[in-house]
Design an enzyme around this catalytic site. Structure first.
Site, PDB file in Angstrom:
ATOM      1  N   CYS A  48       0.831  -1.208   0.000  1.00  0.00           N
ATOM      2  CA  CYS A  48       0.000   0.000   0.000  1.00  0.00           C
ATOM      3  C   CYS A  48       0.865   1.257   0.000  1.00  0.00           C
ATOM      4  O   CYS A  48       0.608   2.205  -0.749  1.00  0.00           O
ATOM      5  CB  CYS A  48      -0.924   0.005   1.214  1.00  0.00           C
ATOM      6  SG  CYS A  48      -1.947  -1.473   1.358  1.00  0.00           S
ATOM      7  N   HIS A  49       1.892   1.249   0.826  1.00  0.00           N
ATOM      8  CA  HIS A  49       2.745   2.419   1.030  1.00  0.00           C
ATOM      9  C   HIS A  49       3.749   2.636  -0.100  1.00  0.00           C
ATOM     10  O   HIS A  49       4.051   3.771  -0.463  1.00  0.00           O
ATOM     11  CB  HIS A  49       3.483   2.277   2.366  1.00  0.00           C
ATOM     12  CG  HIS A  49       4.244   3.485   2.777  1.00  0.00           C
ATOM     13  ND1 HIS A  49       3.634   4.687   3.104  1.00  0.00           N
ATOM     14  CD2 HIS A  49       5.574   3.699   2.908  1.00  0.00           C
ATOM     15  CE1 HIS A  49       4.565   5.580   3.423  1.00  0.00           C
ATOM     16  NE2 HIS A  49       5.748   5.004   3.318  1.00  0.00           N
TER      17      HIS A  49
END
Length: 162
Positions: A48-49
């Site tokens: 996600c990051h």
């Protein structure tokens, strides 16, 4: 699972923007204009990051040029975590962060997934959708780990094809 032509459910959420954190509903946050909503299993999680959020930040201007009024990232996290992620990623200028702390919206849309095996409980599936005035126009859900169908490049291609 939510499909094309279905209105976004209205549940209580928090929205993190450059202006701060506000209590609102999913209908109010996603009901006006053309919106890209992408959902992630969790703030600060590796994929996600590193892969999902940065693609939307890097392509925000292109998405706006393609007719998108607002880009929103949803996760089942608390507003403190989402605000810290939004600030540390430098994304607040381009992206609003929808805080679905109890996963109510994820469940209502059929995008809830059990990540208990990884110690994360119920979270969002990695997905994206195009919403026009509160109604879903297209849904893209990942069927394998990674960011492909729900990434910014795929959304841009879908907008160009429409």
């Amino acid at each position: 699972m939510i499909e094309r032509g279905i209105p976004i459910p209205s549940v209580g959420i928090k929205l993190v923007t450059a202006s701060g954190v506000e209590d609102t509903t999913s209908r109010a946050a996603l009901g006006q204009g053309k919106i890209v909503l992408f959902s992630v299993p969790g703030a600060f999680t590796p994929t996600c990051h590193v892969n999902h959020l940065p693609g939307f930040v890097a392509n925000a201007a292109k998405l706006r040029a393609a007719g998108i009024d607002r880009i929103v990232c949803a996760a089942v996290n608390d507003h403190h975590v989402m605000k810290a992620w939004a600030e540390s990623s430098g994304a607040l200028a381009d992206i609003a962060f929808l805080v679905d702390g109890n996963g109510d919206l994820a469940r209502e849309m059929g995008l809830d997934r059990d990540f208990s095996g990884a110690g994360m409980g119920t979270r969002y599936a990695r997905a994206a959708m195009i919403i026009n005035n509160g109604t879903v126009e297209a849904v893209f859900v990942e069927d394998a780990p990674g960011v492909n169908a729900s990434g910014a490049p795929s959304i841009l291609m879908a907008l160009e094809a429409a």
